[in-house]
Design a protein around this motif. Sequence first.
Motif, short mmCIF file in Angstrom:
data_model
loop_
_atom_site.label_atom_id
_atom_site.label_comp_id
_atom_site.label_asym_id
_atom_site.label_seq_id
_atom_site.Cartn_x
_atom_site.Cartn_y
_atom_site.Cartn_z
N ARG A 276 -0.86 48.64 72.45
CA ARG A 276 -0.38 47.27 72.63
C ARG A 276 0.69 46.92 71.61
O ARG A 276 1.75 46.39 71.95
N MET A 277 0.44 47.25 70.33
CA MET A 277 1.37 46.87 69.28
C MET A 277 2.66 47.69 69.35
O MET A 277 3.74 47.20 69.02
N THR A 278 2.55 48.93 69.75
CA THR A 278 3.73 49.80 69.78
C THR A 278 4.56 49.63 71.05
O THR A 278 5.63 50.23 71.18
N HIS A 279 4.06 48.81 71.97
CA HIS A 279 4.80 48.55 73.21
C HIS A 279 4.99 47.05 73.41
O HIS A 279 4.87 46.53 74.52
N VAL B 76 0.52 39.69 62.40
CA VAL B 76 -0.44 39.63 63.52
C VAL B 76 -1.86 39.34 63.04
O VAL B 76 -2.82 39.45 63.80
N SER B 77 -2.01 38.99 61.76
CA SER B 77 -3.33 38.83 61.17
C SER B 77 -4.19 37.80 61.87
O SER B 77 -5.41 37.94 61.94
N MET B 78 -3.58 36.74 62.40
CA MET B 78 -4.34 35.70 63.08
C MET B 78 -3.99 35.60 64.56
O MET B 78 -4.25 34.59 65.21
N ASP B 79 -3.41 36.66 65.10
CA ASP B 79 -3.07 36.68 66.53
C ASP B 79 -4.30 37.10 67.35
O ASP B 79 -4.91 38.14 67.09
N GLU B 80 -4.62 36.31 68.35
CA GLU B 80 -5.81 36.56 69.16
C GLU B 80 -5.84 37.95 69.79
O GLU B 80 -6.91 38.58 69.83
N PRO B 81 -4.72 38.50 70.28
CA PRO B 81 -4.78 39.85 70.87
C PRO B 81 -5.22 40.94 69.91
O PRO B 81 -5.65 42.01 70.33
N TYR B 82 -5.13 40.66 68.60
CA TYR B 82 -5.51 41.67 67.60
C TYR B 82 -6.71 41.23 66.76
O TYR B 82 -6.95 41.75 65.67
#
Length: 519
Positions: free
Chosen positions: A32-35, A213-219
């Motif tokens: 997900r993060m690399t795309h 991305v520390s507080m991003d819901e997808p992660y």
Amino acid sequence: MTRKLYPIGIQTFERIRKEDKFYVDKTEYIYRMTHTDGTYFFLSRPRRFGKSLLVSTFQSYFEGKKELFDGLAIEKLEKEWKAYPVLHFDMSLGKHMDNEQLNRYLLDIIKEQEEKFGYSNNSTDCNLRLKNLITTVFKETGKQVVVLIDEYDAPLLDVAHEKESLDVLRNTMRNFYSPLKGCESMLRFVFLTGITKFSQLSIFSELNNIKNVSMDEPYASICGITKEEMLTQMDGDIEMLAKKLELTKDETIEKLKAHYDGYHFCWPSPDVFNPYSLLNCFADGKTESYWFGSGTPTYLIHKMREFNVQPSQLGRIRAKKSSFDAATERMISLTPLLYQSGYLTIKDYDKRLDVYTLDIPNEEIRVGLFDSLLPGYVGPEIDAGRVVIADISACLNYGNLNGAMQLLADFLETIPYCDNTNYEGHYQQVFYIIFALLTSYNIQVEQHTAKGRIDITLETADTIYVMELKLNKSVEEALAQIEQRHYADAFKMKGKKIVKVGMNFCLKDEVNTLEWKIG
């Protein structure tokens, strides 16, 4: 029943997979993060939360080691498996160093990467060395470079309380990271992990396009073990642990949740368990304080003193995001450090007010945190204090409050007198720490009611103790305040027995004396 061995102490994805050790599949997040949009990413998580393993997984992925991902989620997602040159920098060993030592360390880890690609450079400037390394690798391989930096803030954490040292080391780290901006066209992916959040201006100079991305819901669960992952991937482990603990499976799950669960890094978020503690618990067959036992950061204690934070202030607070997701060097309270280090976590969110509720994640953190503060209040009697706390807990379990208070009174007499004990608040903090270390109880200090603030409220499974403290006055005066301000009325709807306790501390001949009366 057999199980895979746990990778305790192993943070290398390739080794875990080749040795067929237990692995919680996080590869969907890798894909997900690399795309997604962006090249530069930053993730903050507490120590021992799997950040290094995540970085190692990124490395294996970008090096195109497809065979290591057989049977994992990314196997069905990735179609190309393109290999890239990877520069992996581990900053975790760069602690407790002065500026000269840190410079040598940075040159050494750059040299390791240079040797990996058969390249040499004798420059003593970290900035130029890194820039030339990226440029050379890019030109010789014809491929964009991946840069992975683990624990980027490690060299700074232990001097976070020392402004002069922090400023010097921060400049050194800023110089090291600065080529990442100018080399943007040669970089495929840049990923940094850390515990705390230093501002981009102070550390990354003009690198203002890092996606945090520390507080991003997808992660939300990219690190740690979710409740769902534990129940589905560790079902057999739970059953084996239940037998060792002589509990039912459901009781074991509840015990694991109480000890190691409770982390949320955004809202909404799945429940996240501390992976280090959970795996150690399964491996040993007992619930211990593994995370806290692996080390208490000294910078936290220093910062508590700097901000004059009392133990009773370490619990539940309501805060805006800007108050806890703040840069370390710009803190005006201890809240950002407590949150980012894992001593507080998100427990609720009021969308209407845009206000978060933070609290101590679980029993392991609560006990470990207050146990580390106990020596500052009881001095050399720390070991005796821990035994007394266990005995007090036993008394309360049997409803023997008088016995518990007598144990406390006897113990207080052994604590050396000093000038800072001659005020009511000191004893309130001693009480708070002691009662906070009593497992299975809910303790609150200065709890607000319609008529005032209760000094200490202690809630057990069937009883609520309402306690008022006085210094060099009388227990009758303490009890009278409880009655006059109707403190007990706040708990009428709880359906529990309410016990009122008046306490008075006297300092007689430099000896701490406790008197009490149950109303």
